[in-house]
Scaffold this motif. Sequence first.
Motif, PDB file in Angstrom:
ATOM      1  N   GLN B 286       0.798  -1.241   0.000  1.00 27.69           N
ATOM      2  CA  GLN B 286       0.000   0.000   0.000  1.00 27.69           C
ATOM      3  C   GLN B 286       0.827   1.285   0.000  1.00 27.69           C
ATOM      4  OE1 GLN B 286      -2.867  -1.127  -0.640  1.00 27.69           O
ATOM      5  NE2 GLN B 286      -2.446  -3.179   0.139  1.00 27.69           N
ATOM      6  N   GLY B 287       2.184   1.153  -0.058  1.00 27.00           N
ATOM      7  CA  GLY B 287       3.016   2.354  -0.139  1.00 27.00           C
ATOM      8  C   GLY B 287       2.897   3.006  -1.502  1.00 27.00           C
ATOM      9  N   PRO B 288       3.300   4.268  -1.620  1.00 19.54           N
ATOM     10  CA  PRO B 288       3.217   4.946  -2.917  1.00 19.54           C
ATOM     11  C   PRO B 288       4.209   4.347  -3.918  1.00 19.54           C
ATOM     12  CG  PRO B 288       4.341   6.334  -1.312  1.00 19.54           C
ATOM     13  CD  PRO B 288       3.876   5.131  -0.561  1.00 19.54           C
ATOM     14  N   LEU B 289       3.778   4.272  -5.196  1.00 25.97           N
ATOM     15  CA  LEU B 289       4.626   3.697  -6.234  1.00 25.97           C
ATOM     16  C   LEU B 289       5.472   4.787  -6.901  1.00 25.97           C
ATOM     17  CD1 LEU B 289       2.053   1.276  -7.927  1.00 25.97           C
ATOM     18  CD2 LEU B 289       4.134   0.604  -6.692  1.00 25.97           C
ATOM     19  N   THR B 290       6.690   4.419  -7.279  1.00 28.85           N
ATOM     20  CA  THR B 290       7.562   5.335  -8.009  1.00 28.85           C
ATOM     21  C   THR B 290       7.536   4.944  -9.493  1.00 28.85           C
ATOM     22  OG1 THR B 290       8.979   5.418  -6.079  1.00 28.85           O
ATOM     23  CG2 THR B 290       9.923   6.204  -8.134  1.00 28.85           C
ATOM     24  N   GLU B 291       7.549   5.950 -10.372  1.00 28.33           N
ATOM     25  CA  GLU B 291       7.549   5.662 -11.810  1.00 28.33           C
ATOM     26  C   GLU B 291       8.956   5.790 -12.386  1.00 28.33           C
ATOM     27  OE1 GLU B 291       4.895   6.157 -14.616  1.00 28.33           O
ATOM     28  OE2 GLU B 291       3.312   5.380 -13.323  1.00 28.33           O
TER      29      GLU B 291
END
Lengths: 466, 466
Positions: B286-291
């Motif tokens: 559920q952590g933020p994804l990096t692009e």
Amino acid sequence: MEALLARWRALPTLATCRLHHRAPGRGKLLTLSRMFQPQRLREDQVLSLEGRLGELTCKSQRLMLQAGLIHPASPGCYHLLPYTVRALEKLVRVIDQEMQAIGGQKVNMPSLGPAELWRATSRWDLMGRELLRLRDRHGKEYCLGPTHEEAVTALVASQKTLSYKQLPLLLYQVTRKFRDEPRPRFGLLRGREFYMKDMYTFDVSTEAARQTYSLVCGAYSSLFDRLGLPCVQVQADVGSIGGTMSHEFQLPMDVGEDRLSVCPSCSFSANRETLDPLQTHCPACQGPLTETKGVEVGHTFFLGTKYSAIFNAQFASVQGTPSLAEMGCYGLGVTRILAAAIEVLSTEDCIRWPGLLAPYQVCLIPPKRGSKEEAAATQLVGSLQDHIIEAVPGLCGEVVLDDRTHLTIGNRGKDANKLGYPFVVIAGKRALEDPPHFEVWCQNTGEVIFLTREGVVELLSTVQVV
Amino acid sequence: MEALLARWRALPTLATCRLHHRAPGRGKLLTLSRMFQPQRLREDQVLSLEGRLGELTCKSQRLMLQAGLIHPASPGCYHLLPYTVRALEKLVRVIDQEMQAIGGQKVNMPSLGPAELWRATSRWDLMGRELLRLRDRHGKEYCLGPTHEEAVTALVASQKTLSYKQLPLLLYQVTRKFRDEPRPRFGLLRGREFYMKDMYTFDVSTEAARQTYSLVCGAYSSLFDRLGLPCVQVQADVGSIGGTMSHEFQLPMDVGEDRLSVCPSCSFSANRETLDPLQTHCPACQGPLTETKGVEVGHTFFLGTKYSAIFNAQFASVQGTPSLAEMGCYGLGVTRILAAAIEVLSTEDCIRWPGLLAPYQVCLIPPKRGSKEEAAATQLVGSLQDHIIEAVPGLCGEVVLDDRTHLTIGNRGKDANKLGYPFVVIAGKRALEDPPHFEVWCQNTGEVIFLTREGVVELLSTVQVV
């Protein structure tokens, strides 16, 4: 036995053990029970394999199919199975050595040949239906290269700063070639997809180009000598490649499709198609000519400026003026040499390889499961393998274990005989003697000898591996 | 100097000296003055080279063109020149080691794929215009294989005696593949002809096939580790290959055409196309994804029985009943890995290679002709080379001499910097000291050090060569 096999499988593979000081020592040795190789096919099974595709027309084709070395994919196209890939890679290494020894530089040109290059030399039309042609999504036309005179000459022509100091330039590649044979046959001897080594040379003058031509022909002779193949260099027709002089390297054999005239008294030999049909005597010494059939395994062409003039492949001469390069081109049928070697060296039932090209040099056969030799001799085979690799590091990866111990030694020996490992080492009854003796078959000479462990190692230390 | 160079040219080549106990010691070392490699092209010259063919769109393409590593032949098709062929052959050896370490067996399948095989899987239509198609002289249809699921499954299905004891079966090849890209670009990163390693695996059960899948993914990770390339394994779409699970091995870089979502907190990473467009958080933690952007250098597919069911690729199970094999397929873009490595490791002006793949490990630069160091230092360079080869036999054939002594050391150093030899050894002013010192550039670490002959040999003895 299971413990030994487990240990064996935990040994490093060919690649990792040969390079053990460089590469991680992981992996396992392939044992015969795991090899992807449909073996011991009967002749009728092989016939039905090729039945829908073509004809079973020669010994090497039948033997390679029966032993699981090749498998038909479509007419004139074969899957090369693991043993054949190993032999092919060895042959390419020998060819690399010979080509680099004369200064050859290895390149790799695309298979797709743009139609405009082939139109420039008129070969787009001249090659007729032998050329496989296609269009890309934009409608642009290509052929699948059966040879690369156009491509390499355009490449060299693009070198705007080429100087006489860089010549002779010898560029070669070993790549897959394509030719839409009207009637592909003889397995790898006449396929529609095949591997070829093609070299192209560029020289400052006719004289220099003739020297280069001799140099490459010499390298070809050296190659066939090392392979133990009795090749004959014969005068040949230039065909669709063109040029002013050409020779073929022919391996005399009955299935050969070329008719050769050879003079037993002098060095003259020629492809019959270059001679007057009525000619029966040697033009050099007037002695009577002998006829034989051969398979062409190499072909050399003295091209002059035929291609360099079309593509403007120039170099700056000593005087600084642009001059057209004098060219030669030189082919070796790589997959064809493999099949031709098998055709020449094998018996009707058993494959024999040029020593350098044998996929594996040694096959070890431990006792049958449940035999009275099993307990003692199985261990012996394991320690023998260690000793061989330690004493002869070049043999690492060249030794296979026939772990199909549900079969008798006799049955496994038959397979080993058929596959043509140069050396078969069997732990049979005399393995229980003190000191133990192994039965060793030297399959390329036909000798059978009994040797101690030290004797086996000494014998194998003479083996050349490429 | 001339005497040294003559002696140098008489030295055995790579192949013959590495194998000096096996092969004849003929031949000569290639020196830089003879190398077929149009060097030091300015950017505008390279642009005009590609101008008629495509676009100059990324760093690796520009650098490889400028340094004479590749030359355009037609859109998406390149000539691979000598340095690239050496790097390619090294990469293939590393791949062979990794594939054979997990039991891979090397085969070689034809490029011509019969239409009926591709129709059987419906891919003849599904692949659309990416498939290059042609007809032979009899009107029979073929495609040029971009991948070989059909061919290998039909091959294994033809093995009527395949037993569970022979599984897992891991067959692989390294061959040229074809794909009619709508817009080929980025040099070797997206070509229409390229080399690919493709492996196909056959297992007794889903569970066993998953283990094999992990095994191959592990070998891929090991490969990229050894090359020093920071690859990410991401969840991927199965595309036209099909199956139920797929991963890509992505090299993050700006020119990458794939968009990746990576979770910095856990091991989750995915090709964006497998995620809901609105998804911004990791489904695992559920952590933020990096692009990031990436270039796909490997792709693995868990196929199940998709292909084995169509071609009836069966084996005899423990119970003796015929069962369909569970398959996987696994690709590595071989030429693409070369270009991607250069893209990732190089600066704007200078090529850097993974150490294992550098075409040559060492470049020796003797003094300029007519300089005050010439007399003494030229001899030193010659004896240094002997010492290197004697002390580190693995470097035989890996050392090139920049004999263009009409150029200053500075100019030749610039070329050596641009070409990215891991080690550059220069005989400059300090070569006249007692003991003589060589200037050594360790180009992959950026260090410059001064070492005696013994120091140079000690440093180079740590170099890994494949």
